[in-house]
Design a protein around this motif. Structure first.
Motif, PDB file in Angstrom:
ATOM      1  N   SER A  83      39.377  35.044  40.377  1.00  0.00           N
ATOM      2  CA  SER A  83      40.276  34.884  39.234  1.00  0.00           C
ATOM      3  C   SER A  83      40.709  36.250  38.711  1.00  0.00           C
ATOM      4  CB  SER A  83      39.610  34.058  38.131  1.00  0.00           C
ATOM      5  OG  SER A  83      38.408  34.649  37.691  1.00  0.00           O
ATOM      6  N   ILE A  84      39.798  37.232  38.720  1.00  0.00           N
ATOM      7  CA  ILE A  84      40.168  38.590  38.299  1.00  0.00           C
ATOM      8  C   ILE A  84      41.148  39.206  39.288  1.00  0.00           C
ATOM      9  CG2 ILE A  84      39.269  40.931  37.976  1.00  0.00           C
ATOM     10  CD1 ILE A  84      36.755  39.640  36.754  1.00  0.00           C
ATOM     11  N   ARG A  85      41.007  38.874  40.564  1.00  0.00           N
ATOM     12  CA  ARG A  85      41.975  39.369  41.557  1.00  0.00           C
ATOM     13  C   ARG A  85      43.373  38.847  41.245  1.00  0.00           C
ATOM     14  NH1 ARG A  85      44.171  38.418  46.751  1.00  0.00           N
ATOM     15  NH2 ARG A  85      43.384  36.270  46.831  1.00  0.00           N
ATOM     16  N   GLY A  86      43.464  37.574  40.844  1.00  0.00           N
ATOM     17  CA  GLY A  86      44.762  37.018  40.459  1.00  0.00           C
ATOM     18  C   GLY A  86      45.314  37.687  39.213  1.00  0.00           C
ATOM     19  N   ILE A  87      44.440  37.931  38.234  1.00  0.00           N
ATOM     20  CA  ILE A  87      44.866  38.626  37.018  1.00  0.00           C
ATOM     21  C   ILE A  87      45.364  40.026  37.366  1.00  0.00           C
ATOM     22  CG2 ILE A  87      44.051  39.613  34.833  1.00  0.00           C
ATOM     23  CD1 ILE A  87      42.008  37.263  34.751  1.00  0.00           C
ATOM     24  N   SER A  88      44.609  40.723  38.212  1.00  0.00           N
ATOM     25  CA  SER A  88      44.959  42.093  38.594  1.00  0.00           C
ATOM     26  C   SER A  88      46.311  42.162  39.297  1.00  0.00           C
ATOM     27  CB  SER A  88      43.859  42.657  39.498  1.00  0.00           C
ATOM     28  OG  SER A  88      44.197  43.935  39.970  1.00  0.00           O
ATOM     29  N   GLU A  89      46.579  41.173  40.149  1.00  0.00           N
ATOM     30  CA  GLU A  89      47.862  41.156  40.879  1.00  0.00           C
ATOM     31  C   GLU A  89      49.034  41.149  39.909  1.00  0.00           C
ATOM     32  OE1 GLU A  89      50.247  40.772  44.461  1.00  0.00           O
ATOM     33  OE2 GLU A  89      48.125  41.207  44.193  1.00  0.00           O
ATOM     34  N   LEU A  90      48.981  40.268  38.911  1.00  0.00           N
ATOM     35  CA  LEU A  90      50.068  40.173  37.940  1.00  0.00           C
ATOM     36  C   LEU A  90      50.093  41.393  37.017  1.00  0.00           C
ATOM     37  CD1 LEU A  90      51.220  39.187  34.963  1.00  0.00           C
ATOM     38  CD2 LEU A  90      52.439  38.513  37.029  1.00  0.00           C
ATOM     39  N   ALA A  91      48.903  41.848  36.583  1.00  0.00           N
ATOM     40  CA  ALA A  91      48.840  43.023  35.710  1.00  0.00           C
ATOM     41  C   ALA A  91      49.460  44.238  36.384  1.00  0.00           C
ATOM     42  CB  ALA A  91      47.389  43.307  35.322  1.00  0.00           C
ATOM     43  N   PHE A 125      43.912  39.024  25.227  1.00  0.00           N
ATOM     44  CA  PHE A 125      42.732  38.707  26.024  1.00  0.00           C
ATOM     45  C   PHE A 125      42.957  37.474  26.897  1.00  0.00           C
ATOM     46  CE2 PHE A 125      41.133  40.953  22.321  1.00  0.00           C
ATOM     47  CZ  PHE A 125      40.149  41.787  22.837  1.00  0.00           C
ATOM     48  N   ILE A 126      42.272  37.455  28.046  1.00  0.00           N
ATOM     49  CA  ILE A 126      42.142  36.264  28.873  1.00  0.00           C
ATOM     50  C   ILE A 126      40.677  35.860  28.829  1.00  0.00           C
ATOM     51  CG2 ILE A 126      42.308  35.277  31.192  1.00  0.00           C
ATOM     52  CD1 ILE A 126      44.507  37.333  31.757  1.00  0.00           C
ATOM     53  N   ILE A 127      40.410  34.608  28.455  1.00  0.00           N
ATOM     54  CA  ILE A 127      39.040  34.100  28.368  1.00  0.00           C
ATOM     55  C   ILE A 127      38.751  33.300  29.634  1.00  0.00           C
ATOM     56  CG2 ILE A 127      37.429  32.728  27.015  1.00  0.00           C
ATOM     57  CD1 ILE A 127      39.189  33.206  24.570  1.00  0.00           C
ATOM     58  N   LEU A 128      37.730  33.714  30.387  1.00  0.00           N
ATOM     59  CA  LEU A 128      37.442  33.108  31.689  1.00  0.00           C
ATOM     60  C   LEU A 128      36.463  31.945  31.604  1.00  0.00           C
ATOM     61  CD1 LEU A 128      37.190  36.086  34.205  1.00  0.00           C
ATOM     62  CD2 LEU A 128      39.158  34.745  33.528  1.00  0.00           C
ATOM     63  N   ILE A 293      40.579  24.753  44.299  1.00  0.00           N
ATOM     64  CA  ILE A 293      41.236  24.724  42.992  1.00  0.00           C
ATOM     65  C   ILE A 293      42.207  25.890  42.807  1.00  0.00           C
ATOM     66  CG2 ILE A 293      39.334  23.442  41.944  1.00  0.00           C
ATOM     67  CD1 ILE A 293      38.374  26.101  40.722  1.00  0.00           C
ATOM     68  N   ASP A 294      42.447  26.665  43.865  1.00  0.00           N
ATOM     69  CA  ASP A 294      43.397  27.785  43.848  1.00  0.00           C
ATOM     70  C   ASP A 294      43.057  28.768  42.721  1.00  0.00           C
ATOM     71  OD1 ASP A 294      45.483  29.462  44.415  1.00  0.00           O
ATOM     72  OD2 ASP A 294      47.054  27.960  44.178  1.00  0.00           O
ATOM     73  N   ILE A 295      41.885  29.377  42.835  1.00  0.00           N
ATOM     74  CA  ILE A 295      41.371  30.260  41.786  1.00  0.00           C
ATOM     75  C   ILE A 295      42.300  31.447  41.542  1.00  0.00           C
ATOM     76  CG2 ILE A 295      39.415  31.695  41.110  1.00  0.00           C
ATOM     77  CD1 ILE A 295      37.694  29.931  43.002  1.00  0.00           C
ATOM     78  N   PHE A 296      42.837  32.017  42.605  1.00  0.00           N
ATOM     79  CA  PHE A 296      43.743  33.162  42.466  1.00  0.00           C
ATOM     80  C   PHE A 296      44.909  32.816  41.545  1.00  0.00           C
ATOM     81  CE2 PHE A 296      47.567  35.472  43.632  1.00  0.00           C
ATOM     82  CZ  PHE A 296      47.134  36.794  43.708  1.00  0.00           C
ATOM     83  N   THR A 297      45.510  31.651  41.746  1.00  0.00           N
ATOM     84  CA  THR A 297      46.657  31.247  40.930  1.00  0.00           C
ATOM     85  C   THR A 297      46.258  31.001  39.482  1.00  0.00           C
ATOM     86  OG1 THR A 297      47.811  30.325  42.839  1.00  0.00           O
ATOM     87  CG2 THR A 297      48.501  29.527  40.673  1.00  0.00           C
ATOM     88  N   LEU A 298      45.050  30.491  39.253  1.00  0.00           N
ATOM     89  CA  LEU A 298      44.569  30.334  37.880  1.00  0.00           C
ATOM     90  C   LEU A 298      44.602  31.675  37.153  1.00  0.00           C
ATOM     91  CD1 LEU A 298      41.463  27.998  38.433  1.00  0.00           C
ATOM     92  CD2 LEU A 298      43.597  27.357  37.306  1.00  0.00           C
TER      93      LEU A 298
END
Length: 342
Positions: A83-91, A125-128, A293-298
């Motif tokens: 999930s952090i990898r997905g966040i990092s991609e967009l960031a 913030f993003i709450i995981l 559940i497509d964690i990256f997209t989450l």
């Protein structure tokens, strides 16, 4: 003389504010306008000064990522890493940095979040995680600090942008999948019902059994701290389960080991299906049927929604559902007469 955004605006025939929004990749600007402005930026060799722009906008261009706790197991769980990898991609796409926020207690976590906001270290913030009566959520909501949640929030639901799967439906789907394979006695192991995601999946599991008029007793549900003794009790019930739904792929490895030590062969004696479709699912023996559940997209969608809110405080609240799918592997099979009991 250095090129400025005024030069870009003049050549692209747009306002300087439009150039600023293009640099921030604002969703309010059309793709055609973005392309025109970026063409002129490239032609003039213009390199945006993100630090100066952040100061002008009183922005840090940084987002905080709030973890459930500081336990080492959290950082070893691939769900959070993906999930952090997905966040990092967009960031990275939006030129934002990230800061991880952890603590061992709710009080400590709240103190750290307050410190970061008062020191103006992050813009939101993003709450995981998602749980009820969360003081961190109370603080962010009451102070009107931008935040998004991965999972279904338990507070201020209609006012909180969140990204989630339909976990109720996922729990129901995976139970129906096993029912269609002929299983009538289905257990659920690893149900951490303190977390909303697991609570919803168990609710879907119960609903599917109810709809099929099948046995749904609490003795068939074990929480995430299950032991060998708990499994022994489960498999010495008058009618033992022929299939198990596992709350998380990370619980499947110790579960497989325990079942093997008890003398059960998988999937001949018991089918297993889990959630999250982590890489470990393919590496287990037998490979694990799991719900992707497509964690990256989450993570990606949570970051996208948060940054949109940071750039435009009037951005509407969003409730985003990411689709799930069952990835079938060798750990589940149709029930035969040989593995029928009682």
């Amino acid at each position: 003389m250095a090129v400025t955004i005024k030069d870009i605006a003049k050549r692209a025939n747009v306002a300087t504010s439009t150039v600023s929004r293009v640099i921030q990749d604002s969703p309010k600007i059309s793709e055609a306008t973005k392309a025109r402005v970026r063409k002129e930026m490239k032609a003039l060799g213009y390199e945006p000064n993100f630090s100066a722009q952040s100061l002008a906008n009183k922005m840090t261009q940084s987002i905080g990522i709030i973890m459930p706790d500081a336990d080492v197991a959290i950082f070893q769980n691939p769900f959070f890493l993906e999930s952090i990898r997905g966040i990092s991609e967009l960031a990275n796409e939006k030129n934002f940095t990230m800061a991880i926020v952890t603590a061992r207690t709710d009080e400590e976590l709240l103190d750290r979040v307050k410190m970061m906001t008062r020191a103006n270290r992050v813009d939101g913030f993003i709450i995981l995680y998602s749980k009820s009566e969360d003081p961190v959520v109370d603080y962010l909501h009451n102070e009107k600090i931008p935040y998004t949640v991965i999972g279904k929030p338990q507070q201020y639901v209609n006012e909180t942008t969140h990204v989630d799967n339909d976990n109720f439906q996922a729990g129901k789907d995976v139970t129906q999948y096993l029912i269609e394979l002929g299983h009538k006695y289905i257990a659920y192991v690893g149900a951490d019902v303190s977390r909303t995601v697991h609570k919803e999946r168990v609710r879907g599991y119960r609903e599917a059994l109810h709809d099929a008029v099948l046995y749904a007793d609490d003795s068939y549900i074990l929480d995430s701290s299950f032991t060998n003794a708990d499994l022994d009790s489960l498999f010495t019930l008058p009618t033992r389960p022929t299939a198990i739904i596992v709350g998380d792929d990370m619980y499947a490895l110790p579960l497989q080991t325990m079942l093997s030590q008890m003398g059960f062969s998988l999937p001949e004696d018991c089918s297993l299906v889990s959630f999250n479709n982590l890489r470990i699912a393919e590496m287990l023996n037998p490979p694990l049927t799991s719900v992707d559940i497509d964690i990256f997209t989450l993570g990606y969608q949570a970051a996208k929604s948060l940054i949109e809110k940071i750039l435009d405080p009037k951005e509407m609240t969003k409730h985003i559902l990411v689709p799930h799918r069952i990835v079938e592997r060798a750990s589940s099979q149709r029930k035969t007469m040989e593995n029928t009991t009682a």
